[in-house]
Design a protein around this motif. Structure first.
Motif, PDB file in Angstrom:
ATOM      1  N   ILE A 176       0.836  -1.206   0.000  1.00  0.00           N
ATOM      2  CA  ILE A 176       0.000   0.000   0.000  1.00  0.00           C
ATOM      3  C   ILE A 176       0.865   1.248   0.000  1.00  0.00           C
ATOM      4  O   ILE A 176       0.661   2.184  -0.794  1.00  0.00           O
ATOM      5  CB  ILE A 176      -0.946  -0.010   1.220  1.00  0.00           C
ATOM      6  CG1 ILE A 176      -1.993  -1.120   1.068  1.00  0.00           C
ATOM      7  CG2 ILE A 176      -1.625   1.343   1.389  1.00  0.00           C
ATOM      8  CD1 ILE A 176      -2.827  -1.360   2.314  1.00  0.00           C
ATOM      9  N   ARG A 177       1.870   1.279   0.860  1.00  0.00           N
ATOM     10  CA  ARG A 177       2.695   2.478   0.984  1.00  0.00           C
ATOM     11  C   ARG A 177       3.629   2.673  -0.199  1.00  0.00           C
ATOM     12  O   ARG A 177       4.038   3.794  -0.498  1.00  0.00           O
ATOM     13  CB  ARG A 177       3.470   2.411   2.304  1.00  0.00           C
ATOM     14  CG  ARG A 177       2.542   2.557   3.500  1.00  0.00           C
ATOM     15  CD  ARG A 177       3.263   2.506   4.829  1.00  0.00           C
ATOM     16  NE  ARG A 177       2.311   2.791   5.901  1.00  0.00           N
ATOM     17  CZ  ARG A 177       2.573   2.645   7.192  1.00  0.00           C
ATOM     18  NH1 ARG A 177       3.762   2.218   7.576  1.00  0.00           N
ATOM     19  NH2 ARG A 177       1.648   2.918   8.097  1.00  0.00           N
ATOM     20  N   ASP A 178       3.978   1.562  -0.900  1.00  0.00           N
ATOM     21  CA  ASP A 178       4.845   1.668  -2.081  1.00  0.00           C
ATOM     22  C   ASP A 178       4.061   1.919  -3.363  1.00  0.00           C
ATOM     23  O   ASP A 178       4.645   2.061  -4.439  1.00  0.00           O
ATOM     24  CB  ASP A 178       5.673   0.387  -2.242  1.00  0.00           C
ATOM     25  CG  ASP A 178       6.709   0.220  -1.136  1.00  0.00           C
ATOM     26  OD1 ASP A 178       6.989   1.223  -0.443  1.00  0.00           O
ATOM     27  OD2 ASP A 178       7.210  -0.911  -0.949  1.00  0.00           O
ATOM     28  N   GLY A 179       2.736   1.964  -3.248  1.00  0.00           N
ATOM     29  CA  GLY A 179       1.916   2.245  -4.420  1.00  0.00           C
ATOM     30  C   GLY A 179       1.584   1.032  -5.261  1.00  0.00           C
ATOM     31  O   GLY A 179       0.981   1.169  -6.336  1.00  0.00           O
ATOM     32  N   VAL A 180       1.971  -0.163  -4.805  1.00  0.00           N
ATOM     33  CA  VAL A 180       1.588  -1.372  -5.535  1.00  0.00           C
ATOM     34  C   VAL A 180       0.066  -1.500  -5.549  1.00  0.00           C
ATOM     35  O   VAL A 180      -0.538  -1.896  -6.559  1.00  0.00           O
ATOM     36  CB  VAL A 180       2.231  -2.616  -4.895  1.00  0.00           C
ATOM     37  CG1 VAL A 180       1.775  -3.887  -5.606  1.00  0.00           C
ATOM     38  CG2 VAL A 180       3.754  -2.505  -4.938  1.00  0.00           C
ATOM     39  N   TYR A 181      -0.547  -1.165  -4.402  1.00  0.00           N
ATOM     40  CA  TYR A 181      -1.995  -1.060  -4.308  1.00  0.00           C
ATOM     41  C   TYR A 181      -2.328   0.422  -4.107  1.00  0.00           C
ATOM     42  O   TYR A 181      -2.304   0.929  -2.977  1.00  0.00           O
ATOM     43  CB  TYR A 181      -2.534  -1.869  -3.119  1.00  0.00           C
ATOM     44  CG  TYR A 181      -2.284  -3.365  -3.175  1.00  0.00           C
ATOM     45  CD1 TYR A 181      -2.262  -4.048  -4.382  1.00  0.00           C
ATOM     46  CD2 TYR A 181      -2.113  -4.093  -2.003  1.00  0.00           C
ATOM     47  CE1 TYR A 181      -2.047  -5.420  -4.420  1.00  0.00           C
ATOM     48  CE2 TYR A 181      -1.894  -5.475  -2.037  1.00  0.00           C
ATOM     49  CZ  TYR A 181      -1.862  -6.120  -3.243  1.00  0.00           C
ATOM     50  OH  TYR A 181      -1.660  -7.474  -3.280  1.00  0.00           O
ATOM     51  N   PRO A 182      -2.618   1.176  -5.186  1.00  0.00           N
ATOM     52  CA  PRO A 182      -2.911   2.609  -5.052  1.00  0.00           C
ATOM     53  C   PRO A 182      -4.244   2.849  -4.335  1.00  0.00           C
ATOM     54  O   PRO A 182      -5.059   1.928  -4.200  1.00  0.00           O
ATOM     55  CB  PRO A 182      -2.998   3.087  -6.513  1.00  0.00           C
ATOM     56  CG  PRO A 182      -2.373   1.998  -7.330  1.00  0.00           C
ATOM     57  CD  PRO A 182      -2.638   0.728  -6.582  1.00  0.00           C
ATOM     58  N   PRO A 183      -4.478   4.088  -3.867  1.00  0.00           N
ATOM     59  CA  PRO A 183      -5.764   4.413  -3.237  1.00  0.00           C
ATOM     60  C   PRO A 183      -6.936   4.056  -4.148  1.00  0.00           C
ATOM     61  O   PRO A 183      -6.905   4.313  -5.352  1.00  0.00           O
ATOM     62  CB  PRO A 183      -5.665   5.937  -3.014  1.00  0.00           C
ATOM     63  CG  PRO A 183      -4.200   6.178  -2.872  1.00  0.00           C
ATOM     64  CD  PRO A 183      -3.550   5.229  -3.823  1.00  0.00           C
ATOM     65  N   GLY A 184      -7.941   3.436  -3.569  1.00  0.00           N
ATOM     66  CA  GLY A 184      -9.118   3.030  -4.325  1.00  0.00           C
ATOM     67  C   GLY A 184      -9.057   1.614  -4.849  1.00  0.00           C
ATOM     68  O   GLY A 184     -10.069   1.063  -5.285  1.00  0.00           O
ATOM     69  N   THR A 185      -7.860   1.012  -4.798  1.00  0.00           N
ATOM     70  CA  THR A 185      -7.695  -0.351  -5.297  1.00  0.00           C
ATOM     71  C   THR A 185      -8.340  -1.365  -4.344  1.00  0.00           C
ATOM     72  O   THR A 185      -8.226  -1.228  -3.129  1.00  0.00           O
ATOM     73  CB  THR A 185      -6.198  -0.693  -5.442  1.00  0.00           C
ATOM     74  OG1 THR A 185      -5.602   0.205  -6.365  1.00  0.00           O
ATOM     75  CG2 THR A 185      -6.010  -2.123  -5.930  1.00  0.00           C
ATOM     76  N   MET A 186      -8.981  -2.346  -4.909  1.00  0.00           N
ATOM     77  CA  MET A 186      -9.517  -3.432  -4.087  1.00  0.00           C
ATOM     78  C   MET A 186      -8.418  -4.460  -3.854  1.00  0.00           C
ATOM     79  O   MET A 186      -7.739  -4.891  -4.802  1.00  0.00           O
ATOM     80  CB  MET A 186     -10.709  -4.095  -4.761  1.00  0.00           C
ATOM     81  CG  MET A 186     -11.373  -5.165  -3.888  1.00  0.00           C
ATOM     82  SD  MET A 186     -12.956  -5.766  -4.535  1.00  0.00           S
ATOM     83  CE  MET A 186     -12.394  -6.681  -5.969  1.00  0.00           C
TER      84      MET A 186
ATOM     85  N   GLU B 266      -5.327   0.746  11.350  1.00  0.00           N
ATOM     86  CA  GLU B 266      -4.313   1.746  11.001  1.00  0.00           C
ATOM     87  C   GLU B 266      -4.847   2.788  10.019  1.00  0.00           C
ATOM     88  O   GLU B 266      -4.166   3.753   9.694  1.00  0.00           O
ATOM     89  CB  GLU B 266      -3.095   1.054  10.390  1.00  0.00           C
ATOM     90  CG  GLU B 266      -2.333   0.182  11.363  1.00  0.00           C
ATOM     91  CD  GLU B 266      -1.168  -0.549  10.712  1.00  0.00           C
ATOM     92  OE1 GLU B 266      -0.826  -0.218   9.545  1.00  0.00           O
ATOM     93  OE2 GLU B 266      -0.585  -1.437  11.356  1.00  0.00           O
ATOM     94  N   GLY B 267      -6.073   2.595   9.536  1.00  0.00           N
ATOM     95  CA  GLY B 267      -6.655   3.551   8.605  1.00  0.00           C
ATOM     96  C   GLY B 267      -6.192   3.385   7.177  1.00  0.00           C
ATOM     97  O   GLY B 267      -6.412   4.267   6.341  1.00  0.00           O
ATOM     98  N   LEU B 268      -5.556   2.234   6.849  1.00  0.00           N
ATOM     99  CA  LEU B 268      -5.018   2.035   5.504  1.00  0.00           C
ATOM    100  C   LEU B 268      -6.048   1.452   4.542  1.00  0.00           C
ATOM    101  O   LEU B 268      -5.939   1.642   3.329  1.00  0.00           O
ATOM    102  CB  LEU B 268      -3.788   1.135   5.557  1.00  0.00           C
ATOM    103  CG  LEU B 268      -2.570   1.712   6.294  1.00  0.00           C
ATOM    104  CD1 LEU B 268      -1.447   0.689   6.352  1.00  0.00           C
ATOM    105  CD2 LEU B 268      -2.094   2.988   5.608  1.00  0.00           C
TER     106      LEU B 268
END
Length: 245
Positions: free
Chosen positions: A22-32, A60-62
């Motif tokens: 998540i933090r590296d952008g592999v799963y961007p915001p909005g991704t399931m 953690e709110g992620l």
């Protein structure tokens, strides 16, 4: 199904891996995220282990989980930098006068105004100790602060000192009186400046001001101090950033 003993710590691997993605952008915001079934297969762990990892990511709110749809990556809450604390009253309790270019105007015993007495839970007409100062910058005064205390708190402290305090009120009271403030009640009012406030703040009488009232409450639930700050409305804004579920 209860987690297997050998899976007890495996959720940490799942959690750390998903968090990094998540933090590296592999799963961007909005991704399931992959389904629980897919995660069980990928990490070779039990379903309760995956559920625990997802629970911690939500905490953690992620991510957020939508019933019947799955878990989605949340957008990042922007940082407020040096203004990260959304509670301006905390600054009034913790900042040292010596660090805020404060000019002391008054330090003494007076009859507490009705509003002050009510917020400190003192009988009407009771005397209290007030420490009043004005804070300014290169453009002039930016806030008028009145710190109020019941008289029993003053002895053995520097509250009556004519010099700016070199530590915050909360820290000073704990160091001198072992008084611990458990929480604060913060109130914000919008009103017009009184004639006295206008004179100190160099604004017109009746000019818009923000009036911030912060009560410091001890572990027994008693208000033990009150900070009353008046801020010119054209020189301040209250800002907060928070996630929307």
């Amino acid at each position: 199904m209860p987690a297997k003993p050998e899976d007890a710590l495996k959720y940490e691997k799942v959690l750390k891996t998903l968090r990094a993605r998540i933090r590296d952008g592999v799963y961007p915001p909005g991704t399931m995220l992959p389904s629980q079934h897919q995660l069980v297969a990928e990490f070779d762990v039990s379903r309760p282990t995956v559920i625990e990892a997802l629970r911690l990511l939500r905490q953690e709110g992620l991510i957020e989980t939508q019933t019947g749809r799955g878990s989605f990556v949340r957008g990042k809450t922007p940082s407020l930098g040096i203004e990260a604390d959304p509670h301006p009253g905390r600054r009034l309790l913790d900042v040292a006068e010596a660090d805020s270019r404060a000019e002391l105007l008054q330090a003494g015993i007076v009859v507490a105004p009705a509003r002050v007495a009510a917020l400190l839970e003192l009988p009407t007409g009771t005397k209290a100790f007030v420490r009043r100062y004005v804070v300014g910058d290169e453009d002039g005064p930016i806030e008028l602060v009145s710190a109020w205390f019941p008289l029993d708190l003053v002895a053995g402290t520097k509250l009556a000192s004519p010099e700016p305090l070199d530590e915050g009120i909360r820290r000073h009271l704990y160091g001198r009186k072992r008084l611990r403030l458990d929480y604060a009640i913060e109130r914000t009012l919008a009103r017009g400046a009184t004639a006295e406030e206008a004179s100190v703040l160099q604004v017109d009488p009746g000019a818009p001001v923000l009036n911030l009232l912060v009560s410091g409450i001890d572990p027994e639930g008693r208000p033990r101090q009150l900070v009353d700050a008046v801020l010119p409305g054209d020189r301040h804004e209250l800002r907060d950033v928070y996630p929307l579920a």
